[in-house]
Design a protein around this motif. Structure first.
Motif, PDB file in Angstrom:
ATOM      1  N   ARG A  56     -20.084 -30.771 -64.108  1.00 32.91           N
ATOM      2  CA  ARG A  56     -19.921 -29.438 -63.536  1.00 32.91           C
ATOM      3  C   ARG A  56     -20.878 -28.505 -64.256  1.00 32.91           C
ATOM      4  O   ARG A  56     -20.958 -28.525 -65.483  1.00 32.91           O
ATOM      5  CB  ARG A  56     -18.487 -28.953 -63.701  1.00 32.91           C
ATOM      6  N   THR A  57     -21.585 -27.675 -63.516  1.00 30.58           N
ATOM      7  CA  THR A  57     -22.525 -26.740 -64.120  1.00 30.58           C
ATOM      8  C   THR A  57     -21.767 -25.623 -64.831  1.00 30.58           C
ATOM      9  O   THR A  57     -20.569 -25.411 -64.593  1.00 30.58           O
ATOM     10  CB  THR A  57     -23.448 -26.114 -63.057  1.00 30.58           C
ATOM     11  N   ASP A  58     -22.472 -24.871 -65.683  1.00 29.02           N
ATOM     12  CA  ASP A  58     -21.851 -23.710 -66.336  1.00 29.02           C
ATOM     13  C   ASP A  58     -21.317 -22.737 -65.288  1.00 29.02           C
ATOM     14  O   ASP A  58     -20.218 -22.204 -65.425  1.00 29.02           O
ATOM     15  CB  ASP A  58     -22.855 -22.990 -67.237  1.00 29.02           C
ATOM     16  N   ALA A  59     -22.105 -22.481 -64.236  1.00 32.07           N
ATOM     17  CA  ALA A  59     -21.668 -21.543 -63.202  1.00 32.07           C
ATOM     18  C   ALA A  59     -20.371 -22.018 -62.552  1.00 32.07           C
ATOM     19  O   ALA A  59     -19.481 -21.211 -62.264  1.00 32.07           O
ATOM     20  CB  ALA A  59     -22.762 -21.374 -62.152  1.00 32.07           C
ATOM     21  N   GLU A  60     -20.233 -23.309 -62.320  1.00 32.02           N
ATOM     22  CA  GLU A  60     -18.996 -23.841 -61.742  1.00 32.02           C
ATOM     23  C   GLU A  60     -17.827 -23.696 -62.709  1.00 32.02           C
ATOM     24  O   GLU A  60     -16.721 -23.340 -62.305  1.00 32.02           O
ATOM     25  CB  GLU A  60     -19.181 -25.309 -61.367  1.00 32.02           C
ATOM     26  N   ARG A  61     -18.056 -23.967 -63.996  1.00 36.53           N
ATOM     27  CA  ARG A  61     -16.987 -23.862 -64.982  1.00 36.53           C
ATOM     28  C   ARG A  61     -16.563 -22.413 -65.196  1.00 36.53           C
ATOM     29  O   ARG A  61     -15.392 -22.107 -65.334  1.00 36.53           O
ATOM     30  CB  ARG A  61     -17.415 -24.494 -66.306  1.00 36.53           C
ATOM     31  N   PHE A  62     -17.543 -21.489 -65.247  1.00 34.15           N
ATOM     32  CA  PHE A  62     -17.234 -20.084 -65.494  1.00 34.15           C
ATOM     33  C   PHE A  62     -16.762 -19.364 -64.234  1.00 34.15           C
ATOM     34  O   PHE A  62     -16.137 -18.315 -64.320  1.00 34.15           O
ATOM     35  CB  PHE A  62     -18.451 -19.335 -66.039  1.00 34.15           C
ATOM     36  N   GLY A  63     -17.136 -19.883 -63.060  1.00 35.48           N
ATOM     37  CA  GLY A  63     -16.786 -19.233 -61.802  1.00 35.48           C
ATOM     38  C   GLY A  63     -17.763 -18.156 -61.377  1.00 35.48           C
ATOM     39  O   GLY A  63     -17.545 -17.447 -60.409  1.00 35.48           O
ATOM     40  N   TRP A  64     -18.885 -18.022 -62.087  1.00 35.09           N
ATOM     41  CA  TRP A  64     -19.931 -17.051 -61.765  1.00 35.09           C
ATOM     42  C   TRP A  64     -21.183 -17.395 -62.565  1.00 35.09           C
ATOM     43  O   TRP A  64     -21.156 -18.245 -63.435  1.00 35.09           O
ATOM     44  CB  TRP A  64     -19.495 -15.617 -62.073  1.00 35.09           C
ATOM     45  N   SER A  65     -22.286 -16.696 -62.281  1.00 35.63           N
ATOM     46  CA  SER A  65     -23.527 -16.946 -63.008  1.00 35.63           C
ATOM     47  C   SER A  65     -24.361 -15.675 -63.051  1.00 35.63           C
ATOM     48  O   SER A  65     -24.388 -14.908 -62.094  1.00 35.63           O
ATOM     49  CB  SER A  65     -24.323 -18.049 -62.309  1.00 35.63           C
TER      50      SER A  65
END
Length: 84
Positions: A56-65
């Protein structure tokens, strides 16, 4: 393509560095050996990697980018990360 590990100097002493982001000061850093592709990863290969590993990308884990502000005209500025 395998790349050997080693030690290098990372960071900057420029006036505009952000120490909170690890941009400075200059310091010696050790890097383990690693492998990297010689070419950009295609969407198809990345999808296969995700399917095989569950990555899972950082954006997917954080819920935003964040988006780099210089790429967008009139981009909103963040207090703690004004360039993102």
């Amino acid at each position: 393509m395998p790349l050997p590990g080693g030690t290098f100097l990372m960071g900057s002493e420029d006036d505009d560095v952000n120490p909170g982001d690890g941009e400075g000061p200059v310091r010696e850093v050790d890097v383990d050996a690693f492998t990297i592709d010689a070419h950009c990863v295609t969407n198809e290969r990345f999808a296969a990697f995700v399917a095989a590993t569950g990555h899972r990308t950082d954006a997917e884990r954080f819920g935003w980018s964040y988006v780099f502000a210089k790429f967008l005209p009139g981009a909103p500025r963040r207090e703690r990360t004004p360039w993102w």
